[in-house]
Design a protein around this motif. Structure first.
Motif, PDB file in Angstrom:
ATOM      1  N   PHE A   1       0.857  -1.180   0.000  1.00 35.67           N
ATOM      2  CA  PHE A   1       0.000   0.000   0.000  1.00 35.67           C
ATOM      3  C   PHE A   1       0.896   1.234   0.000  1.00 35.67           C
ATOM      4  O   PHE A   1       1.832   1.338   0.808  1.00 35.67           O
ATOM      5  N   SER A   2       0.604   2.170  -0.893  1.00 34.74           N
ATOM      6  CA  SER A   2       1.486   3.329  -1.066  1.00 34.74           C
ATOM      7  C   SER A   2       0.755   4.626  -0.762  1.00 34.74           C
ATOM      8  O   SER A   2      -0.410   4.799  -1.112  1.00 34.74           O
TER       9      SER A   2
ATOM     10  N   GLN B   1       1.650   0.505  12.503  1.00 37.81           N
ATOM     11  CA  GLN B   1       1.302  -0.452  13.545  1.00 37.81           C
ATOM     12  C   GLN B   1      -0.023  -1.144  13.247  1.00 37.81           C
ATOM     13  O   GLN B   1      -0.144  -2.371  13.376  1.00 37.81           O
ATOM     14  N   LEU B   2      -1.031  -0.382  12.831  1.00 37.98           N
ATOM     15  CA  LEU B   2      -2.332  -0.972  12.507  1.00 37.98           C
ATOM     16  C   LEU B   2      -2.219  -1.950  11.349  1.00 37.98           C
ATOM     17  O   LEU B   2      -2.820  -3.037  11.369  1.00 37.98           O
ATOM     18  N   LEU B   3      -1.456  -1.577  10.329  1.00 36.37           N
ATOM     19  CA  LEU B   3      -1.308  -2.456   9.172  1.00 36.37           C
ATOM     20  C   LEU B   3      -0.610  -3.754   9.569  1.00 36.37           C
ATOM     21  O   LEU B   3      -0.998  -4.842   9.123  1.00 36.37           O
TER      22      LEU B   3
ATOM     23  N   ARG C   1     -14.595   1.292  -5.351  1.00 34.97           N
ATOM     24  CA  ARG C   1     -15.205   0.038  -4.895  1.00 34.97           C
ATOM     25  C   ARG C   1     -14.192  -1.095  -4.776  1.00 34.97           C
ATOM     26  O   ARG C   1     -14.571  -2.243  -4.583  1.00 34.97           O
ATOM     27  N   ASP C   2     -12.921  -0.796  -4.912  1.00 37.30           N
ATOM     28  CA  ASP C   2     -11.883  -1.816  -4.800  1.00 37.30           C
ATOM     29  C   ASP C   2     -11.801  -2.278  -3.340  1.00 37.30           C
ATOM     30  O   ASP C   2     -11.540  -1.472  -2.445  1.00 37.30           O
TER      31      ASP C   2
ATOM     32  N   PHE D   1     -10.384  -1.245   2.316  1.00 45.21           N
ATOM     33  CA  PHE D   1      -9.754  -1.663   3.573  1.00 45.21           C
ATOM     34  C   PHE D   1      -8.680  -0.655   3.991  1.00 45.21           C
ATOM     35  O   PHE D   1      -8.624  -0.244   5.161  1.00 45.21           O
ATOM     36  N   PHE D   2      -7.847  -0.250   3.043  1.00 43.58           N
ATOM     37  CA  PHE D   2      -6.744   0.643   3.387  1.00 43.58           C
ATOM     38  C   PHE D   2      -7.250   2.023   3.768  1.00 43.58           C
ATOM     39  O   PHE D   2      -6.735   2.633   4.713  1.00 43.58           O
TER      40      PHE D   2
END
Length: 306
Positions: free
Chosen positions: A99-100, A117-119, A283-284, A289-290
């Motif tokens: 994820f960028s 931390q969450l990721l 809608r991805d 989520f990210f």
């Protein structure tokens, strides 16, 4: 042009060749032999009607067309990768996705640690890439966001793209802690005569607060320009300079930073930090989520300002 006749492997070869500027190094990067990559380069040269790599002495340089193609090729490959790695359902626990985010050092200082931390807790095999945003990337945000998940940036720079607000902040003025010419408050006259440290100072690059100052007729006398908010305290401490910084960033500075913060002598609008993305990812499931993760990170990392 009939896309069915194009070989997607040539796109991979072209990316490596433009990046390495050497058939040998590009072949090594891709795990291909030099003759195989030379054959790909020959096909690419015929397709574009251009040498792409031109020999100068013992090295190769990109032709003007190749230099123009380089960012487009990377963008196209990122798009292809997203297409062929898409899943009908997204399981963050199993995801190995990167994820960028394009973000300033201010945004990274405020949110970076909590987001990482969450990721790591919810998608332990995924990776987070935090890259410094630039005026060029922001000016071309729609194109940039085709290959970058998010740009974290205050309102006032990007329009006509989906966004979600993350947190609010205030602008404060910082001066050296030992500046005897400045008391407990600053005047507009002092803002006009004191030398400034400015961030992102240019025709299209500026902070929202600096823009508001100019709208009020206050034109700062800029002595130093930096594209890093975290360098500002060191450029102000021990000098007669003044600068604008975000209050949350000032609160994160060590006690011996050598600067003190003062309120501006005029009303400045709030800084509203937001995340921006391309509508193609609305809608991805991975992107959703990210975005939710970034929202929660912002909520955890930023207490309401007093």
């Amino acid at each position: 042009m009939n896309l069915a006749n194009l070989d997607l492997n040539l796109l991979v070869s072209l990316d490596a060749l433009l990046d390495q500027r050497s058939v040998t190094r590009a072949g090594r990067q891709l795990g291909l032999s030099q003759p195989a990559l030379s054959a790909s380069l020959a096909r690419l040269r015929r397709h574009f009607g251009d040498e792409l790599l031109s020999r100068v002495g013992n090295s190769y340089r990109l032709t003007p067309l190749a230099a123009q193609l380089k960012p487009r090729v990377r963008l196209a490959l990122d798009g292809v990768e997203r297409v062929f790695t898409a899943q009908p359902e997204f399981d963050p626990v199993e995801s190995t996705r990167e994820f960028s985010v394009l973000v300033s050092d201010y945004g990274c200082a405020v949110l970076g640690d909590t987001l990482a931390q969450l990721l790591s807790e919810e998608a332990p095999a995924a990776r987070l890439r935090l890259a410094h945003n630039t005026p060029e990337a922001v000016d071309q945000a729609a194109q940039t966001l085709l290959s970058t998940d998010l740009i974290v940036l205050p309102h006032g720079f990007i329009s006509d793209l989906p966004h979600g607000d993350l947190h609010r902040d205030r602008w404060v003025l910082v001066v050296s802690a030992d500046n005897a010419d400045v008391g407990d408050a600053l005047t507009v006259g002092q803002l006009e005569t004191m030398p400034w440290v400015a961030t992102y100072h240019g025709p299209t690059a500026s902070t929202p607060a600096a823009r508001q100052m100019r709208m009020l007729g206050i034109e700062p006398r800029v002595q130093v320009v930096t594209e890093s908010f975290l360098t500002v305290p060191g450029l102000v401490a021990g000098s007669g300079r003044i600068a604008l910084l975000q209050e949350r960033l000032v609160q994160l500075l060590p006690l011996d930073a050598g600067v003190r913060a003062l309120p501006p002598p005029f009303e400045l609008g709030p800084l509203v930090e937001a995340m921006w993305w391309h509508p193609v990812y609305d809608r991805d499931p991975e992107h959703q989520f990210f975005r939710d993760l970034v929202r929660r990170a912002a909520h955890q990392a930023t207490d309401p300002l007093p």
